[in-house]
Motif scaffolding. Structure first.
Motif, PDB file in Angstrom:
ATOM      1  N   LEU A 102     -19.048  28.600  79.298  1.00 32.25           N
ATOM      2  CA  LEU A 102     -19.502  27.776  78.394  1.00 32.25           C
ATOM      3  C   LEU A 102     -20.711  27.832  77.555  1.00 32.25           C
ATOM      4  CD1 LEU A 102     -18.746  24.575  80.562  1.00 32.25           C
ATOM      5  CD2 LEU A 102     -17.247  25.794  79.017  1.00 32.25           C
ATOM      6  N   GLU A 103     -21.978  28.794  78.014  1.00 40.17           N
ATOM      7  CA  GLU A 103     -22.940  28.880  77.265  1.00 40.17           C
ATOM      8  C   GLU A 103     -22.883  29.925  76.188  1.00 40.17           C
ATOM      9  OE1 GLU A 103     -21.727  32.122  80.752  1.00 40.17           O
ATOM     10  OE2 GLU A 103     -21.663  30.075  80.562  1.00 40.17           O
ATOM     11  N   ALA A 104     -21.345  30.304  76.308  1.00 37.27           N
ATOM     12  CA  ALA A 104     -21.430  31.533  74.964  1.00 37.27           C
ATOM     13  C   ALA A 104     -21.596  30.859  73.430  1.00 37.27           C
ATOM     14  CB  ALA A 104     -20.298  32.481  75.104  1.00 37.27           C
ATOM     15  N   ALA A 105     -20.916  29.318  74.125  1.00 31.57           N
ATOM     16  CA  ALA A 105     -20.614  28.387  72.648  1.00 31.57           C
ATOM     17  C   ALA A 105     -22.204  27.892  72.325  1.00 31.57           C
ATOM     18  CB  ALA A 105     -19.724  27.560  72.624  1.00 31.57           C
ATOM     19  N   GLU A 106     -23.167  28.209  72.769  1.00 38.98           N
ATOM     20  CA  GLU A 106     -24.357  27.357  72.411  1.00 38.98           C
ATOM     21  C   GLU A 106     -24.803  27.097  71.116  1.00 38.98           C
ATOM     22  OE1 GLU A 106     -26.243  24.540  74.122  1.00 38.98           O
ATOM     23  OE2 GLU A 106     -25.722  25.954  75.783  1.00 38.98           O
ATOM     24  N   LYS A 107     -24.531  26.233  70.270  1.00 39.21           N
ATOM     25  CA  LYS A 107     -24.840  25.289  69.155  1.00 39.21           C
ATOM     26  C   LYS A 107     -24.183  26.856  68.353  1.00 39.21           C
ATOM     27  CE  LYS A 107     -27.869  22.931  70.835  1.00 39.21           C
ATOM     28  NZ  LYS A 107     -27.510  20.933  71.115  1.00 39.21           N
ATOM     29  N   LYS A 108     -23.580  26.368  68.735  1.00 30.99           N
ATOM     30  CA  LYS A 108     -21.882  28.228  67.658  1.00 30.99           C
ATOM     31  C   LYS A 108     -20.902  27.367  67.920  1.00 30.99           C
ATOM     32  CE  LYS A 108     -24.351  32.175  69.801  1.00 30.99           C
ATOM     33  NZ  LYS A 108     -24.751  33.099  70.631  1.00 30.99           N
ATOM     34  N   ARG A 109     -20.088  27.819  65.963  1.00 33.01           N
ATOM     35  CA  ARG A 109     -19.529  27.656  65.780  1.00 33.01           C
ATOM     36  C   ARG A 109     -17.869  28.074  66.724  1.00 33.01           C
ATOM     37  NH1 ARG A 109     -18.876  29.515  60.054  1.00 33.01           N
ATOM     38  NH2 ARG A 109     -20.228  31.413  60.872  1.00 33.01           N
ATOM     39  N   VAL A 110     -17.284  27.539  67.650  1.00 34.29           N
ATOM     40  CA  VAL A 110     -16.393  27.945  68.452  1.00 34.29           C
ATOM     41  C   VAL A 110     -14.854  27.937  67.955  1.00 34.29           C
ATOM     42  CG1 VAL A 110     -15.555  28.344  70.607  1.00 34.29           C
ATOM     43  CG2 VAL A 110     -17.993  28.001  70.646  1.00 34.29           C
ATOM     44  N   PHE A 111     -14.060  28.973  68.016  1.00 31.14           N
ATOM     45  CA  PHE A 111     -12.633  29.083  67.934  1.00 31.14           C
ATOM     46  C   PHE A 111     -12.404  29.077  69.152  1.00 31.14           C
ATOM     47  CE2 PHE A 111     -11.850  31.630  63.761  1.00 31.14           C
ATOM     48  CZ  PHE A 111     -12.152  30.709  63.037  1.00 31.14           C
ATOM     49  N   LEU A 112     -11.426  27.683  69.820  1.00 29.39           N
ATOM     50  CA  LEU A 112     -10.294  28.242  70.865  1.00 29.39           C
ATOM     51  C   LEU A 112      -8.781  28.550  70.013  1.00 29.39           C
ATOM     52  CD1 LEU A 112     -11.298  25.182  73.037  1.00 29.39           C
ATOM     53  CD2 LEU A 112     -12.308  26.991  72.653  1.00 29.39           C
ATOM     54  N   LEU A 113      -8.243  29.476  70.501  1.00 23.69           N
ATOM     55  CA  LEU A 113      -7.463  30.383  70.221  1.00 23.69           C
ATOM     56  C   LEU A 113      -5.829  30.349  71.662  1.00 23.69           C
ATOM     57  CD1 LEU A 113      -7.951  33.103  68.255  1.00 23.69           C
ATOM     58  CD2 LEU A 113      -8.018  30.858  67.739  1.00 23.69           C
ATOM     59  N   GLY A 114      -5.137  29.362  70.485  1.00 18.44           N
ATOM     60  CA  GLY A 114      -4.282  29.581  72.073  1.00 18.44           C
ATOM     61  C   GLY A 114      -2.495  29.479  71.730  1.00 18.44           C
ATOM     62  N   GLY A 115      -1.713  30.371  72.149  1.00 17.44           N
ATOM     63  CA  GLY A 115      -0.610  31.244  72.213  1.00 17.44           C
ATOM     64  C   GLY A 115       0.230  30.020  72.553  1.00 17.44           C
ATOM     65  N   GLY A 116       1.030  29.371  72.647  1.00 15.76           N
ATOM     66  CA  GLY A 116       2.730  29.242  74.092  1.00 15.76           C
ATOM     67  C   GLY A 116       1.769  28.317  75.122  1.00 15.76           C
ATOM     68  N   ALA A 135     -21.026  23.317  71.505  1.00 11.64           N
ATOM     69  CA  ALA A 135     -21.182  23.868  70.526  1.00 11.64           C
ATOM     70  C   ALA A 135     -21.692  23.029  69.367  1.00 11.64           C
ATOM     71  CB  ALA A 135     -19.594  24.020  70.277  1.00 11.64           C
ATOM     72  N   GLU A 136     -21.627  23.568  67.835  1.00 16.03           N
ATOM     73  CA  GLU A 136     -22.011  23.614  66.805  1.00 16.03           C
ATOM     74  C   GLU A 136     -20.251  22.400  66.330  1.00 16.03           C
ATOM     75  OE1 GLU A 136     -22.689  24.963  61.467  1.00 16.03           O
ATOM     76  OE2 GLU A 136     -23.871  25.590  63.611  1.00 16.03           O
ATOM     77  N   SER A 137     -19.350  23.305  66.034  1.00 16.43           N
ATOM     78  CA  SER A 137     -18.129  22.931  65.959  1.00 16.43           C
ATOM     79  C   SER A 137     -17.325  23.506  67.039  1.00 16.43           C
ATOM     80  CB  SER A 137     -18.132  22.795  64.227  1.00 16.43           C
ATOM     81  OG  SER A 137     -18.180  24.662  64.039  1.00 16.43           O
ATOM     82  N   VAL A 138     -16.025  22.688  66.992  1.00 20.08           N
ATOM     83  CA  VAL A 138     -15.026  23.261  67.982  1.00 20.08           C
ATOM     84  C   VAL A 138     -13.767  23.141  67.271  1.00 20.08           C
ATOM     85  CG1 VAL A 138     -13.430  23.833  70.611  1.00 20.08           C
ATOM     86  CG2 VAL A 138     -16.891  22.424  69.637  1.00 20.08           C
ATOM     87  N   THR A 139     -12.990  24.660  67.017  1.00 21.16           N
ATOM     88  CA  THR A 139     -12.066  24.394  65.948  1.00 21.16           C
ATOM     89  C   THR A 139     -10.415  25.326  66.976  1.00 21.16           C
ATOM     90  OG1 THR A 139     -12.534  24.489  64.142  1.00 21.16           O
ATOM     91  CG2 THR A 139     -10.177  25.133  64.281  1.00 21.16           C
TER      92      THR A 139
END
Length: 263
Positions: A102-116, A135-139
């Motif tokens: 979780l700390e890697a997301a600190e104040k950054k734009r984050v992609f969560l990519l999921g397949g199936g 995070a700055e944003s989570v997509t």
């Protein structure tokens, strides 16, 4: 490190949320220490099935003391699980593996990519990122076979969601990488779980776009605790346990930095 333990507990309830996709809540105090990206091993009652099945944690309700797993039936073990109803006794081993940092997301734009069936662990991840305001944003970009978009609405509570379907019935026709391109999305950090071709594409995309990427690898497992070496993946560095360029997905993973694994 959290202590792993095997516990006998019970199923609270279960429903089928898409074809061959089941949603089960389990009563357990393991919820108190579960981290996004970890998994549990579920033991079949049928002794001929022998080995437990590793299943990612979809949600951890610490207040109510319960874990949620969402899984696809793929063989004898998971077909047995799909018949369980409220009150059924169940044995599980957890919490296993590492999780997404979780700390890697600190104040950054984050992609969560999921397949199936790689989508379920993203729900707890998205919820925690939002709750902790890291995070700055989570997509979330989700890839499905067809228009049965399990967990999409729940993920929309915590992230902006884009969809790709193989048959083009919803969102972009294609895969998660097609959805990123079509919607001109950008991120600094990527956290992904899904089939190996998707993870390879994510690793290449992250390298080409200067993004930091973390991949949750799916491998067949026997023990779940690193003893059998049945779920190794190739790595850049030598493993201190086996002294070769391997890592055990069940204990060293399932989440790895993309640059550290050869996939």
């Amino acid at each position: 490190m959290d202590q792993k333990k095997k516990v006998k507990t019970r199923v609270l309830f279960q429903t089928e949320i898409a074809e061959d996709i089941y949603d089960m809540w389990i009563e357990t105090d393991l919820a108190a220490t579960a981290r996004p990206g970890q998994f549990i091993c579920v033991y079949p009652h049928n002794e001929s099935t022998l080995l437990p099945r590793p299943i990612s944690i979809c949600e951890a309700d610490r207040e109510e003391g319960r874990l949620r797993i969402v899984y696809r039936t793929a063989g004898k073990g998971t077909r047995e699980f799909s018949a369980y109803h409220a009150g059924k006794s169940i044995s599980i081993l957890g919490n296993l593996g590492n999780g997404f940092p979780l700390e890697a997301a600190e104040k950054k734009r984050v992609f969560l990519l999921g397949g199936g069936i790689g989508i379920p662990p993203l729900l707890e991840l998205a919820r925690r990122l939002k709750e902790e305001g890291r995070a700055e944003s989570v997509t979330a970009i989700l890839g499905y076979r067809d228009g049965r978009l399990f967990l999409k609405e729940e993920l929309e509570r915590h992230a902006a969601v884009y969809v790709a379907t193989e048959d083009g019935s919803e969102g972009i026709r294609g895969n998660v990488m097609d959805a990123i391109a079509a919607n001109q999305l950008q991120a600094d950090v990527i956290m992904a779980c899904g089939p190996m071709p998707m993870l390879r594409a994510v690793k290449g995309y992250a390298r080409d776009n200067g993004a930091e990427a973390y991949l949750s690898l799916e491998e067949r497992m026997a023990c779940g605790v690193g003893a059998c070496l049945g779920c190794v993946c190739k790595t850049k560095e030598k493993d201190a346990h086996s002294h070769v360029n391997n890592a055990r997905v069940c204990t060293d993973g399932p989440v790895f930095r993309a640059e550290d694994v050869d996939i």
